[in-house]
Design a protein around this motif. Structure first.
Motif, PDB file in Angstrom:
ATOM      1  N   ALA B 129      18.107  -1.254 -60.138  1.00  0.00           N
ATOM      2  CA  ALA B 129      18.352   0.171 -60.411  1.00  0.00           C
ATOM      3  C   ALA B 129      19.857   0.445 -60.376  1.00  0.00           C
ATOM      4  CB  ALA B 129      17.630   1.036 -59.389  1.00  0.00           C
ATOM      5  N   GLY B 130      20.549  -0.202 -59.440  1.00  0.00           N
ATOM      6  CA  GLY B 130      22.005  -0.056 -59.363  1.00  0.00           C
ATOM      7  C   GLY B 130      22.684  -0.547 -60.634  1.00  0.00           C
ATOM      8  N   PHE B 131      22.211  -1.661 -61.188  1.00  0.00           N
ATOM      9  CA  PHE B 131      22.781  -2.180 -62.441  1.00  0.00           C
ATOM     10  C   PHE B 131      22.601  -1.167 -63.571  1.00  0.00           C
ATOM     11  CE2 PHE B 131      21.890  -6.744 -60.859  1.00  0.00           C
ATOM     12  CZ  PHE B 131      23.127  -6.784 -60.233  1.00  0.00           C
ATOM     13  N   LEU B 132      21.416  -0.578 -63.626  1.00  0.00           N
ATOM     14  CA  LEU B 132      21.156   0.408 -64.683  1.00  0.00           C
ATOM     15  C   LEU B 132      22.057   1.635 -64.524  1.00  0.00           C
ATOM     16  CD1 LEU B 132      17.251   0.329 -65.002  1.00  0.00           C
ATOM     17  CD2 LEU B 132      18.921  -0.534 -66.645  1.00  0.00           C
ATOM     18  N   LEU B 133      22.225   2.079 -63.279  1.00  0.00           N
ATOM     19  CA  LEU B 133      23.105   3.231 -63.046  1.00  0.00           C
ATOM     20  C   LEU B 133      24.545   2.903 -63.420  1.00  0.00           C
ATOM     21  CD1 LEU B 133      21.710   4.536 -59.627  1.00  0.00           C
ATOM     22  CD2 LEU B 133      21.694   5.757 -61.799  1.00  0.00           C
ATOM     23  N   ALA B 134      24.968   1.677 -63.088  1.00  0.00           N
ATOM     24  CA  ALA B 134      26.343   1.267 -63.414  1.00  0.00           C
ATOM     25  C   ALA B 134      26.539   1.172 -64.926  1.00  0.00           C
ATOM     26  CB  ALA B 134      26.671  -0.058 -62.748  1.00  0.00           C
ATOM     27  N   ALA B 135      25.479   0.780 -65.649  1.00  0.00           N
ATOM     28  CA  ALA B 135      25.571   0.732 -67.120  1.00  0.00           C
ATOM     29  C   ALA B 135      25.668   2.142 -67.688  1.00  0.00           C
ATOM     30  CB  ALA B 135      24.348   0.032 -67.697  1.00  0.00           C
ATOM     31  N   TRP B 136      24.964   3.077 -67.035  1.00  0.00           N
ATOM     32  CA  TRP B 136      24.916   4.450 -67.519  1.00  0.00           C
ATOM     33  C   TRP B 136      26.239   5.176 -67.238  1.00  0.00           C
ATOM     34  CZ3 TRP B 136      22.917   8.939 -64.267  1.00  0.00           C
ATOM     35  CH2 TRP B 136      22.891  10.123 -65.014  1.00  0.00           C
ATOM     36  N   ARG B 137      26.674   5.171 -65.958  1.00  0.00           N
ATOM     37  CA  ARG B 137      27.913   5.863 -65.595  1.00  0.00           C
ATOM     38  C   ARG B 137      28.758   4.960 -64.699  1.00  0.00           C
ATOM     39  NH1 ARG B 137      26.789  12.117 -64.221  1.00  0.00           N
ATOM     40  NH2 ARG B 137      29.006  12.187 -64.504  1.00  0.00           N
ATOM     41  N   PRO B 138      29.462   4.023 -65.314  1.00  0.00           N
ATOM     42  CA  PRO B 138      30.216   3.040 -64.524  1.00  0.00           C
ATOM     43  C   PRO B 138      31.272   3.663 -63.614  1.00  0.00           C
ATOM     44  CG  PRO B 138      30.692   2.819 -66.884  1.00  0.00           C
ATOM     45  CD  PRO B 138      29.548   3.768 -66.750  1.00  0.00           C
ATOM     46  N   GLU B 139      31.924   4.741 -64.062  1.00  0.00           N
ATOM     47  CA  GLU B 139      32.984   5.331 -63.237  1.00  0.00           C
ATOM     48  C   GLU B 139      32.432   5.830 -61.907  1.00  0.00           C
ATOM     49  OE1 GLU B 139      32.753   5.903 -66.437  1.00  0.00           O
ATOM     50  OE2 GLU B 139      34.611   4.979 -67.134  1.00  0.00           O
ATOM     51  N   ARG B 140      31.192   6.266 -61.929  1.00  0.00           N
ATOM     52  CA  ARG B 140      30.621   6.830 -60.709  1.00  0.00           C
ATOM     53  C   ARG B 140      29.948   5.776 -59.833  1.00  0.00           C
ATOM     54  NH1 ARG B 140      27.204  12.357 -60.430  1.00  0.00           N
ATOM     55  NH2 ARG B 140      29.296  13.102 -60.729  1.00  0.00           N
ATOM     56  N   TYR B 141      29.255   4.821 -60.459  1.00  0.00           N
ATOM     57  CA  TYR B 141      28.375   3.953 -59.668  1.00  0.00           C
ATOM     58  C   TYR B 141      28.860   2.514 -59.522  1.00  0.00           C
ATOM     59  CZ  TYR B 141      25.089   7.795 -60.225  1.00  0.00           C
ATOM     60  OH  TYR B 141      24.499   9.025 -60.191  1.00  0.00           O
ATOM     61  N   LEU B 142      29.887   2.128 -60.249  1.00  0.00           N
ATOM     62  CA  LEU B 142      30.215   0.703 -60.287  1.00  0.00           C
ATOM     63  C   LEU B 142      30.820   0.178 -58.987  1.00  0.00           C
ATOM     64  CD1 LEU B 142      30.788  -1.591 -62.831  1.00  0.00           C
ATOM     65  CD2 LEU B 142      33.020  -1.208 -61.843  1.00  0.00           C
ATOM     66  N   ARG B 143      31.807   0.909 -58.443  1.00  0.00           N
ATOM     67  CA  ARG B 143      32.639   0.312 -57.402  1.00  0.00           C
ATOM     68  C   ARG B 143      31.869  -0.104 -56.157  1.00  0.00           C
ATOM     69  NH1 ARG B 143      37.384   0.199 -59.464  1.00  0.00           N
ATOM     70  NH2 ARG B 143      38.067   1.873 -60.840  1.00  0.00           N
ATOM     71  N   GLY B 144      30.991   0.742 -55.693  1.00  0.00           N
ATOM     72  CA  GLY B 144      30.248   0.406 -54.483  1.00  0.00           C
ATOM     73  C   GLY B 144      29.297  -0.757 -54.682  1.00  0.00           C
ATOM     74  N   LEU B 145      28.904  -0.966 -55.933  1.00  0.00           N
ATOM     75  CA  LEU B 145      27.894  -1.991 -56.212  1.00  0.00           C
ATOM     76  C   LEU B 145      28.507  -3.395 -56.307  1.00  0.00           C
ATOM     77  CD1 LEU B 145      24.856  -2.012 -56.746  1.00  0.00           C
ATOM     78  CD2 LEU B 145      25.346  -1.814 -59.184  1.00  0.00           C
TER      79      LEU B 145
END
Lengths: 182, 208
Positions: B129-145
């Motif tokens: 789910a984290g990968f999908l969120l990072a694909a959708w909005r990388p600026e918001r979800y990428l760094r913590g993942l």
């Protein structure tokens, strides 16, 4: 030029800059540099740090603007980048505070008209200061301010209210002191 | 509907800034409450005093304008392509991971899962789910993942290598770890476009 007109121009410039138009990017920067700088100044409380953060914001925008698709106003888009730059700078300053200037130290910035506002704002907690600056000084709607700050609209509403309570109390105190002095 | 003066004033504060009131009963409360009416008048006066415009900001844009002008078009195209590839990797990793987690949970790969396996399925689903969120909005979800995915990928690869070297596992079984590896790779590529681009712009200006 009204805020709405400026926003419309900024949105159009951002759309062209996203396609690689250098003149449009320059126009966008000129339209938004005051807002970005004031926002950084309000968050960081120091004109030198604010200048550094604002410069970093526009440097990041060099690449970030290519991804601008008009999902939000260009001003909001740039202010979100500015918030990230300021957050990174605040973290850095917190780590090295003993080596650097105190970011909460009041200092005159040499820009007429901002001193009273800046001094009053410095007394506010960071989250309230941010909400107040976005909605009052930069004129964003509560929805836009929530997007920039990365929180809910209700949170912005509550923070602005609390900021107002404090500022009204401070202004009342100042007025009373002035009245006594006369 | 306001229940007390604090709630009423919170809405009045927003109303002062052009936001809509939630209902007419709020107005009725203010009309009936002398303290709130007085507070509204005071706030309106204070807001006008605070609404000062500054003389202008220092120059904070020249470097960026120069960086934008001197940036070769091929670099911008390359970054767009790299970002596109990263999104595809992340979306594929997320979707594949969720499908595998669901299939395992439903017992399609064998008998009903044990308690510890169910825990692992939950973690795999969360990571996907984290990968999908990072694909959708990388600026918001990428760094913590990024750190989570890197640790998961390293542990997965080292575990698989050991198992395969000792012939304790079949290569086909180890293929189930592909989503984690794909996702970690996608995060790495995306992080490179986000970090490197700003840095390259700055270095470009500093070289002048």
């Amino acid at each position: 030029m009204s805020t709405a007109q400026r926003d419309a121009l900024a949105d159009a410039a951002a759309a062209q800059a996203a396609r690689g138009d250098a003149d449009a990017f320059a126009t966008l920067c000129r339209l938004l540099q005051d807002d970005v700088w004031r926002y950084c100044q309000a968050l960081l409380g120091d004109p030198h740090l604010a200048q550094e953060a604002a410069q970093e914001t526009f440097l990041r925008a060099v690449t970030a603007i290519r991804r601008f698709r008009g999902g939000c106003p260009a001003r909001v888009y740039l202010l979100v980048i500015a918030r990230r730059c300021c957050s990174a700078m605040l973290r850095r300053e917190t780590r090295h505070r003993h080596q650097t200037i105190d970011v909460t130290e009041p200092s005159h910035d040499g820009h007429a008209g901002t001193v009273e506002t800046q001094l009053l704002l410095r007394g506010l907690p960071l989250d309230q200061r941010q909400a107040f600056v976005l909605t009052q000084l930069l004129g964003l709607t509560y929805d836009e301010a929530a997007e920039v700050a990365g929180c809910r609209v209700g949170t912005i509403r509550s923070r602005v209210f609390r900021a107002r309570e404090r500022l009204v109390a401070t202004l009342t105190e100042v007025d009373l002191e002035l009245a006594d002095a006369h | 509907m306001p229940t007390d003066c604090t709630e009423a004033r919170t809405w009045l504060s927003a109303f002062t800034d052009g936001e809509a009131l939630p209902d007419t009963q709020l107005r009725a409360h203010v009309d009936d409450c002398g303290d709130c009416a007085s507070w509204e008048a005071t706030v309106n006066g204070a807001t006008r005093r605070m609404a000062l415009r500054p003389a202008g900001s220092p120059d904070v844009i020249t470097n960026a304008i120069q960086a934008f002008s001197r940036r070769p078009a091929s670099a911008a195209r390359g970054e767009r392509r790299q970002r596109h590839v990263a999104r595809i990797l992340l979306a594929a990793a997320g979707a594949l991971g969720l499908v595998l987690a669901a299939a395992t949970a439903l017992g399609m790969f064998g008998p009903a899962a044990s308690h510890s396996v169910r825990d692992l399925i939950a973690f795999e689903a969360a990571l996907s789910a984290g990968f999908l969120l990072a694909a959708w909005r990388p600026e918001r979800y990428l760094r913590g993942l990024v750190p989570v995915a890197v640790v998961a990928a390293v542990l997965t690869v080292s575990g698989s290598t050991t198992a395969l070297a000792g012939s304790a596992a079949r290569a086909l079984d180890e293929a189930s770890h592909i989503p984690v590896l794909l996702g970690a790779l996608g995060l790495f590529v995306m992080a490179d476009t986000m970090n490197g681009a700003a840095g390259r712009g700055q270095r470009h200006v500093m070289r002048q």
